[in-house]
Design an enzyme around this catalytic site. Sequence first.
Site, PDB file in Angstrom:
ATOM      1  CE  LYS A 198      -8.346  -0.112  -9.860  1.00  0.00           C
ATOM      2  NZ  LYS A 198      -8.972   0.332  -8.590  1.00  0.00           N
ATOM      3  N   GLY A 231      -5.006  -8.334  -3.856  1.00  0.00           N
ATOM      4  CA  GLY A 231      -6.341  -7.971  -3.398  1.00  0.00           C
ATOM      5  C   GLY A 231      -7.077  -9.219  -2.945  1.00  0.00           C
ATOM      6  CB  SER A 232     -10.609  -9.787  -2.220  1.00  0.00           C
ATOM      7  OG  SER A 232     -11.174  -9.394  -3.461  1.00  0.00           O
ATOM      8  N   GLY A 249      -9.429 -11.639  -7.448  1.00  0.00           N
ATOM      9  CA  GLY A 249      -8.367 -12.400  -8.120  1.00  0.00           C
ATOM     10  C   GLY A 249      -8.952 -13.378  -9.132  1.00  0.00           C
ATOM     11  CD  GLU A 287      -8.593 -11.414   3.567  1.00  0.00           C
ATOM     12  OE1 GLU A 287      -9.175 -11.198   2.495  1.00  0.00           O
ATOM     13  OE2 GLU A 287      -7.363 -11.379   3.690  1.00  0.00           O
TER      14      GLU A 287
HETATM   15  P1  NAP Z   1     -10.124  -5.902  -3.626  1.00  0.00           P
HETATM   16  O1  NAP Z   1     -11.486  -5.421  -3.395  1.00  0.00           O
HETATM   17  O2  NAP Z   1      -9.915  -7.249  -4.194  1.00  0.00           O
HETATM   18  O3  NAP Z   1      -9.432  -4.815  -4.543  1.00  0.00           O
HETATM   19  C1  NAP Z   1      -8.113  -4.931  -4.978  1.00  0.00           C
HETATM   20  C2  NAP Z   1      -7.970  -4.134  -6.261  1.00  0.00           C
HETATM   21  O4  NAP Z   1      -8.792  -4.719  -7.276  1.00  0.00           O
HETATM   22  C3  NAP Z   1      -8.417  -2.689  -6.136  1.00  0.00           C
HETATM   23  O5  NAP Z   1      -7.593  -1.865  -6.915  1.00  0.00           O
HETATM   24  C4  NAP Z   1      -9.825  -2.756  -6.667  1.00  0.00           C
HETATM   25  O6  NAP Z   1     -10.325  -1.534  -7.142  1.00  0.00           O
HETATM   26  C5  NAP Z   1      -9.688  -3.748  -7.789  1.00  0.00           C
HETATM   27  N1  NAP Z   1     -10.979  -4.351  -8.149  1.00  0.00           N
HETATM   28  C6  NAP Z   1     -12.090  -4.481  -7.371  1.00  0.00           C
HETATM   29  N2  NAP Z   1     -13.097  -5.042  -8.052  1.00  0.00           N
HETATM   30  C7  NAP Z   1     -12.632  -5.279  -9.300  1.00  0.00           C
HETATM   31  C8  NAP Z   1     -13.203  -5.816 -10.487  1.00  0.00           C
HETATM   32  N3  NAP Z   1     -14.474  -6.231 -10.519  1.00  0.00           N
HETATM   33  N4  NAP Z   1     -12.433  -5.909 -11.583  1.00  0.00           N
HETATM   34  C9  NAP Z   1     -11.156  -5.471 -11.567  1.00  0.00           C
HETATM   35  N5  NAP Z   1     -10.563  -4.921 -10.496  1.00  0.00           N
HETATM   36  C10 NAP Z   1     -11.290  -4.829  -9.364  1.00  0.00           C
HETATM   37  O7  NAP Z   1      -9.241  -5.855  -2.313  1.00  0.00           O
HETATM   38  P2  NAP Z   1      -9.141  -4.676  -1.258  1.00  0.00           P
HETATM   39  O8  NAP Z   1     -10.401  -4.654  -0.484  1.00  0.00           O
HETATM   40  O9  NAP Z   1      -8.671  -3.428  -1.918  1.00  0.00           O
HETATM   41  O10 NAP Z   1      -7.921  -5.189  -0.351  1.00  0.00           O
HETATM   42  C11 NAP Z   1      -8.078  -6.157   0.603  1.00  0.00           C
HETATM   43  C12 NAP Z   1      -7.710  -7.525   0.061  1.00  0.00           C
HETATM   44  O11 NAP Z   1      -6.365  -7.528  -0.415  1.00  0.00           O
HETATM   45  C13 NAP Z   1      -7.758  -8.594   1.120  1.00  0.00           C
HETATM   46  O12 NAP Z   1      -8.401  -9.729   0.608  1.00  0.00           O
HETATM   47  C14 NAP Z   1      -6.287  -8.879   1.400  1.00  0.00           C
HETATM   48  O13 NAP Z   1      -6.039 -10.167   1.902  1.00  0.00           O
HETATM   49  C15 NAP Z   1      -5.692  -8.684   0.064  1.00  0.00           C
HETATM   50  N6  NAP Z   1      -4.239  -8.458   0.179  1.00  0.00           N
HETATM   51  C16 NAP Z   1      -3.391  -9.467  -0.181  1.00  0.00           C
HETATM   52  C17 NAP Z   1      -2.017  -9.292  -0.065  1.00  0.00           C
HETATM   53  C18 NAP Z   1      -1.056 -10.378  -0.452  1.00  0.00           C
HETATM   54  O14 NAP Z   1       0.119 -10.072  -0.641  1.00  0.00           O
HETATM   55  N7  NAP Z   1      -1.484 -11.619  -0.600  1.00  0.00           N
HETATM   56  C19 NAP Z   1      -1.508  -8.067   0.398  1.00  0.00           C
HETATM   57  C20 NAP Z   1      -2.405  -7.058   0.745  1.00  0.00           C
HETATM   58  C21 NAP Z   1      -3.775  -7.284   0.635  1.00  0.00           C
HETATM   59  P3  NAP Z   1     -11.354  -0.678  -6.202  1.00  0.00           P
HETATM   60  O15 NAP Z   1     -10.566  -0.196  -5.077  1.00  0.00           O
HETATM   61  O16 NAP Z   1     -11.813   0.417  -7.053  1.00  0.00           O
HETATM   62  O17 NAP Z   1     -12.457  -1.587  -5.811  1.00  0.00           O
END
Ligand code: NAP
Length: 499
Positions: free
Chosen positions: A192, A245-246, A250, A401
């Site tokens: 996804k 992701g965030s 998580g 963040e």
């Molecule tokens: P995000 O909002 O947490 O989204 C990550 C994924 O989860 C996306 O595919 C998103 O879909 C999905 N998602 C969002 N809300 C959800 C829900 N309620 N239920 C299930 N899935 C859901 O993160 P982002 O804004 O895309 O990316 C930035 C974040 O990723 C930052 O916090 C960054 O630190 C983190 N990150 C971590 C690493 C690591 O290796 N630790 C690497 C890269 C990034 P949608 O796009 O449709 O919302």
Amino acid sequence: MTTAETAHSVRDALAGIEIRSQAFIDGEYVPALSGETFDCVTPITGETIARIAACGPADVDRAVRGARAAFEAGSWSRRSPKERKRALGRLASLIEEHGEELALLETVDMGKPIRDARRVDIPLAAECIAYYAEAIDKVYDELAPTDPSAVVMVVREPLGVVGAVVPWNFPLLMAAWKVGPALATGNSVILKPAEQSPLTALRLAELAAEAGIPAGVLQVVPGFGETAGQALGRHPGVDMIAFTGSTEVGKLFLRYAGESNMKRVALECGGKSPHIVTADCDLEAAATAVAWGIFYNQGEVCNAGSRLLVHRSVKEELLERVRKVAEGIRPGNPLDPKTRMGAIVDEAQLERVLGYIEAGKEEGAELLLGGSRALEETGGFYVEPTVLDRVRNDMRVAREEIFGPVLATIEFGDLDEAVAIANDSVYGLAAAIWTNDVNVAHVAARRLRAGVVWVNTFDRGDISAPFGGFKQSGFGRDKSIHALEKFTDLKSIWIQLRQ
Ligand code: NAP
Ligand code: MG
């Protein structure tokens, strides 16, 4: 760069490229069962470039059933490691062969400089898939050292259906970190992608099919987090979620797992990584690393060095040098190969970043550099590299963040204080220290609570080195041979012998 010029370059870049906009399920592109789509907007100009299938629970269910059927049929899960290695090796080669197309799709979709997509994202994604292809016929199972009346084999078995949910900052690379080891170990995978960046994931599915990965083994369901993501997280037929992701989302996946089938969850979440600069180090090298450590990929990096912790005695000099480096990093058209800093992924993220800059100023931080939106006339979403000074670790800009090009500067007096500030965070993804003192380097490296600690460098990685967080930066590790562990379960097979 005028609006017309940028719009023109997006159209030129996409000429001849067929954008895949539908879900990939059981070997073919299909629309969402509801027929719904969502707009894919390029942050380069703010224009809509495609309409993407908006998958919901029914589509996810269909993908899970297909993935399960493929797993049970054994067309992938029971193939020999050597055969899986060949198919994944072909996939890695296809990613390389289609590197230019994938790089363009990535840049247009989420705004990173084409230079980085070409040099970093796509080659590293191919390298990752190749690494797990090569690894899988070289790992052995175990025999337990029991008494000789039994043979106890400890074997690793694939989990079944793995849901991979990934973010938009390194779309193809984050997908590769999950898909590579999950497929190598014999699982079926449902990917996804983030709603902001579905294009390379959708193309990857087709390349995987071309490489010989059977129908159903790699499904891609674009859609929103709350619908497609949540449906995967709650589906009783999904055995594991590998998430990047965030931290906020998580935690939702832990809840989904607890409220459904106790599926395994591996989380790579956010960070607020401290970048420590002591008085005794190569300040010029440190300044360059500090600047690129926060401005690379527009600051949209989970391990970005977003908190600069600098010794009081060298703060002015270091910041002056950081400013000089930062002045050479101007946001520009991501499709221009000379551009080193591109567009912020979307308008909401742009507003979020600008909001944090305001919050920092309101809480008493001093704006040293940048702070504003840039290139507004293009219709795209650009922010200047921004440096805040006089930040305290209790301000929001030091705790939360931002995920944008905003550096928060905090000063310290001695190493104990630096380590205490560094560790005073809910996150623990990465940390770095600059020092010429080998003793300080070792002591700090062990005391910093983070999954990665860099000494006299920043943001270095290799596919052979594990990556992941302490504390609320998550658990489980991507990359390296260790990533194979989380996509398998251990089984003990006890064979009693007649003596
Ligand atoms: P995000 O909002 O947490 O989204 C990550 C994924 O989860 C996306 O595919 C998103 O879909 C999905 N998602 C969002 N809300 C959800 C829900 N309620 N239920 C299930 N899935 C859901 O993160 P982002 O804004 O895309 O990316 C930035 C974040 O990723 C930052 O916090 C960054 O630190 C983190 N990150 C971590 C690493 C690591 O290796 N630790 C690497 C890269 C990034 P949608 O796009 O449709 O919302
Ligand atoms: Mg997009």
